[in-house]
Every structure is written in C-alpha cells, then in structure tokens.
Design an enzyme around this catalytic site. Structure first.
Site, mmCIF file in Angstrom:
data_model
loop_
_atom_site.group_PDB
_atom_site.id
_atom_site.type_symbol
_atom_site.label_atom_id
_atom_site.label_comp_id
_atom_site.label_asym_id
_atom_site.label_seq_id
_atom_site.Cartn_x
_atom_site.Cartn_y
_atom_site.Cartn_z
ATOM 1 N N ARG A 149 -40.597 -25.112 3.021
ATOM 2 C CA ARG A 149 -40.658 -23.766 2.387
ATOM 3 C C ARG A 149 -40.904 -22.689 3.538
ATOM 4 O O ARG A 149 -40.302 -21.453 3.286
ATOM 5 C CB ARG A 149 -42.012 -23.836 1.473
ATOM 6 C CG ARG A 149 -43.214 -24.155 2.245
ATOM 7 C CD ARG A 149 -44.314 -24.814 1.376
ATOM 8 N NE ARG A 149 -44.102 -25.944 0.710
ATOM 9 C CZ ARG A 149 -44.871 -26.554 -0.273
ATOM 10 N NH1 ARG A 149 -45.702 -25.857 -0.730
ATOM 11 N NH2 ARG A 149 -44.512 -27.744 -0.608
ATOM 12 N N ASP A 167 -38.440 -34.672 10.175
ATOM 13 C CA ASP A 167 -39.644 -34.288 9.873
ATOM 14 C C ASP A 167 -40.874 -35.432 10.075
ATOM 15 O O ASP A 167 -40.940 -36.322 9.201
ATOM 16 C CB ASP A 167 -39.813 -34.062 8.229
ATOM 17 C CG ASP A 167 -41.009 -33.481 7.658
ATOM 18 O OD1 ASP A 167 -41.928 -33.098 8.278
ATOM 19 O OD2 ASP A 167 -41.109 -33.287 6.428
ATOM 20 N N LYS A 180 -47.114 -37.082 9.344
ATOM 21 C CA LYS A 180 -47.244 -38.199 8.421
ATOM 22 C C LYS A 180 -47.603 -39.574 8.561
ATOM 23 O O LYS A 180 -47.483 -40.041 9.918
ATOM 24 C CB LYS A 180 -45.423 -38.345 7.719
ATOM 25 C CG LYS A 180 -45.170 -37.019 7.002
ATOM 26 C CD LYS A 180 -43.483 -37.401 6.803
ATOM 27 C CE LYS A 180 -42.674 -36.328 6.272
ATOM 28 N NZ LYS A 180 -43.373 -35.954 5.072
#
Ligand code: BES
Ligand code: MN
Ligand code: ZN
Length: 462
Positions: free
Chosen positions: A314, A233, A240
């Site tokens: 999600r 991720d 990030k």
C-alpha cells in the site's frame, strides 16, 4: 504452438483429443473399465485417442470448461508433436492448450518441455473461428510472459533488472516507456517507494507505460493501471516467518499482469488509451531499512506512520495512485498481491475487487468472470476507516486483525480524489498456485492479464 482449422482428423496425427459430454460417453468396455463418465476433469487415454470429460452439456459447453479440458489435454499430450481435437474452436480452446503446456524451465538442467507444435481443430469454421483461436493464443502468450516474471527468483529479478526487461518488452510491443532511477524517483517525490526501498541494496525503479491506440483522438478515454512491483517481500524489519516468505518472489504479480496485458494490446487491437504506473523495489531489512514508527510524507501532503513494514504494498501503490490521479483518467484500476486476508476470505482461485464506483468495479468483475478469472466484490466499508487513525500522522499503514483486505483498500482510497472512478484488485490468492490445475500451473499464474485485456476490450466509460 500453431492452430489450424481442418475438416477431418489429419491422417498422421499423434493424438486425437475428443471432448465428451456426460450424455455422449462412447459405449466401449475400456472406457467403462477406466470409470470415465464424461465428468469435468476426467480423462481416459486410449490408443491414439484422449477422451476429456466436459460434464453435463445442457445445450452447450462453457468457455471455462473448454479451457480447462484443453489445458489438461495439453499436459497429458506433452510428448506429442501434433494433436487434433474435436473441442470447439474458440479463444478458450487456444488459451487452454497454450497455458496447459506452459512450463518454467529456465533453471532446470533436465527440462522436458511440452512438445506440442501443432493443434488441428477438427470441424472447420471460417475466418471468425480462426481469428478467435489467434486471439486466444496471443492472450496466452501475454499470460506466459507474466508467469515468467513472477517465477523469476527475487535475487535475479531485482528492480533494475525488472525495469530493463519491461523496457525491452515495451520497445517490442510499441508502447511508450519511461523508467525513473532512484534520483529521478526522489525528484518526482515518490516517497512511499523510497521508504520501502531503504532496506535494500538494490535501487528502486519507477516505470510508466503508455499504449496509444492507432488513430485515437486526443480526447480518447484513458484507463490508468497501477501495479504492485515488490520483487521480493521479506516483510522488512517486521520480518515474515519462514513459511510466509515462500512465494514472495511473486509479490510483483500485479506489475507482471499489467506488463503482460499491455505487451499484447497492439496485437489485439485495444481501442482505449492506457497509462500504467509501476513502482518497483524489494522489501528488505538492511541497516537503514525503514523503521517501525517512521513517517512518510506523500507528495499530495498525506502523512503515514509505518507501524508494520510488511504492509509495504500500500505504501508504494499510494505513489502510483497519486501519479495516476493527477492525469485525471476516465478510470483507474490497481492490481496487487496485497493482503493475506484476501486469501483467507476468498481462497486461492478468486480475487477480491473493491472500489469507489459501483459501475466500474462491476465492469472489472464482469471482465474477470468472462475471461475465466473469478473476481468477487468486498465492501469498501467506511466504518473501518478509523482503524487507520494514527496518534501522530494522518494515517497509519495497518489496522487491527480484522478485515485486512478492506482496511488496505480504505488506505488506498485516501490517495484517490473524490469523483475519480477507481477499482482495486487484490490478487494475493490467485496470483500464485501451489499445484498445477488445468490452465493454471504451479508458481506464477499470470492472474489479471486476461481480466485486463477483457476489460479493455469491453470498456465503457464509467
Ligand atoms: N505481499 C503480502 C501479501 C500476501 C500474502 C501476498 C500472502 C500473497 C500471499 C503483503 O505485503 C503483506 O505482507 N501484507 C500483510 C499486511 C499486514 C501486515 C497488515 C498481510 O497480509 O499479512
Ligand atoms: Mn508485505
Ligand atoms: Zn507484499
């Protein structure tokens, strides 16, 4: 590692591991000089003997204490081949030794693997004690499998590689397996997974596993599992910061826990039917990555405006929940390293459970606590649902700064039909450890494997 029950300490053992409660510390000047008081976490090494503290006995020693003591002993005894122990023969003892001995050495050129081959458990005990040791060892094997997956770098464990590995395990473990490639995923309409995958040069995969207990009736209850399988991720275009990206090879910890648990289902004699749904991709920022503001149309009709590509878990779990719900299982549980907010709320040792059915979330929580994986509930408070309102779609994929774990769960709830029992386990904190600590080793922890197996063992239709 082999476990055997013996009546007396074998003559030629390399080390005897003795569990010592605080009220039974040997009166020995060396022990006193080392400051050993039998407290939990303490240990002292004497010639041929290792004393490990078990704390106050209060009439008995808990499984958690035994597991931790055994794990610490396994690390200290790493150079020994044959150890004996006076710790009580139990599932926790076997789990502790096996997990404390775990190392991820695949990429070390000078590995020093734990050498323990044989653990003689002193004090006897019958077939039941032997069976409980076997069970613990088998569960630990499943946890180690999950750890190996989590520890594997994102660049080598791409979605196709992960899916192939799961397929191989399924074949060994007598699970039915179905793997969808990108074209099949598109045909099935798993559009959240496709959207997250757009920024990647590696295609996505969708894996379904089925565990069918021997002799089960067609009407047997089914538990559905859904696991987040983000193999790395980066955050996508909502990238990030560097520090936040460390450990993100472990963003498939939910998927790994499911694979680990199901790999042992047959050996452990699990009696319920299980269906698992595992969407897999990395979250990257290639030239056609999903853009901020893009809208996903899910196969149940729900539309989602993506305002932060880093809230990707999600997006893929939504596909998993839609697919699981279609089969109307007796209960659903999803496992996901979903939110940084979970780590802020409960820290690195405790997972969060949320859900739409109190009895089912309570079962999950009790299973975790019994298995030595602490789980604590957070409220699925409807008042925050409006934080997900979008100006252009049915929902956006982020709320505001607050209650991030609850808001993420409210997002997921939208994909679960009314009346379908569902629990969500956010394992962002405990799936990954920064340091060795008793049965947990630095890196992937395999958190969730023990909870799932305990849940399946004790399952009651919610
Ligand atoms: N994989 C992360 C969550 C995470 C954070 C797991 C730390 C383990 C340790 C997830 O995809 C994520 O990035 N979540 C965001 C959501 C936010 C953008 C709404 C987060 O928690 O910051
Ligand atoms: Mn993310
Ligand atoms: Zn993530």
């Amino acid at each position: 590692m082999q476990f055997e029950l013996v009546r007396e300490v074998p003559a030629k053992v390399d080390l005897l591991v003795e569990g010592v409660t605080a009220d039974a510390v040997p009166k020995d000047p060396t022990v006193a000089a080392a400051g050993f008081e039998g407290k939990e976490g303490q240990s002292v090494l004497l010639p041929g003997r290792l004393l490990v503290g078990l704390g106050q006995s209060n009439g008995g020693v808990s499984d958690d204490v035994v597991r931790r003591a055994a794990a610490s002993a396994a690390r200290i005894a790493a150079r020994c081949k044959h150890v004996a122990t006076t710790l009580p023969p139990s599932q926790a003892l076997a789990e502790g030794f096996e997990l404390g001995a775990y190392q991820f050495n695949k990429y070390r050129s000078k590995a020093k693997p734990n050498r323990i081959e044989r653990v003689s458990v002193v004090g006897g005990g019958g077939a039941r004690a032997a069976a409980t040791l076997d069970r613990g060892a088998r569960i630990a094997e499943a946890v180690k499998l999950a750890r190996d997956f989590v520890n594997e770098p994102g660049g080598s464990l791409t979605a196709p590689v992960f899916a192939d590995a799961i397929q191989e395990i399924a074949e060994q473990s007598k699970l039915r397996v179905k793997v969808l490639d990108e074209a099949a995923i598109a045909k099935a309409g798993y559009n959240g997974l496709l959207a997250v995958n757009k920024g990647s040069d590696n295609p996505p995969r969708w894996v379904e596993l089925t565990y069918q207990p021997a002799g089960a009736k067609a009407s047997a209850a089914t538990v559905a599992l859904v696991g987040k399988g983000i193999t790395f991720d980066s955050g996508g275009l909502s990238i990030k910061p560097s520090d936040g990206m460390i450990g993100m090879k472990g963003d498939m910890g939910g998927a790994a826990a499911i694979v680990g648990a199901l790999s042992a289902a047959k050996d452990l004699g699990v009696k319920v039917r299980v269906r698992a749904f595992i969407p897999i991709t990395d979250n990257m920022l290639g030239g056609d990555a999903q853009r901020v503001g893009d809208i996903i149309r899910y196969k149940n009709g729900t539309t989602v405006e993506v305002l932060n590509t880093d809230a990707e878990g999600r997006l893929i779990l939504a596909d998993g929940l839609i697919a699981a719900s279609r089969e109307k299982p007796a209960a659903i549980i999803d496992l996901a390293t979903l939110t940084g907010a979970q780590v802020v709320a409960l820290g690195k040792k405790v997972a969060a459970v949320l859900g739409n059915h109190d009895g089912w979330t309570e079962q999950v929580r009790n299973a975790g606590n019994a298995a030595g994986e602490p789980i604590w509930p957070l409220p699925l408070w409807k008042g925050y649902r409006r934080d997900l309102d979008s100006t252009v779609a049915d929902m956006k994929n982020i709320g505001n700064r607050w209650a991030g774990t609850i808001v993420a769960a409210l997002f997921l709830e939208e994909f679960v039909p009314d009346g379908q029992p569902w629990a969500h386990l956010d394992i962002a904190g405990p799936a990954w450890a920064d340091n060795d600590d008793a049965e947990v080793s630095a890196g992937g922890t395999g958190f969730g494997v023990r909870t799932i197996l305990e849940l399946l063992r004790t399952y009651k239709r919610p």
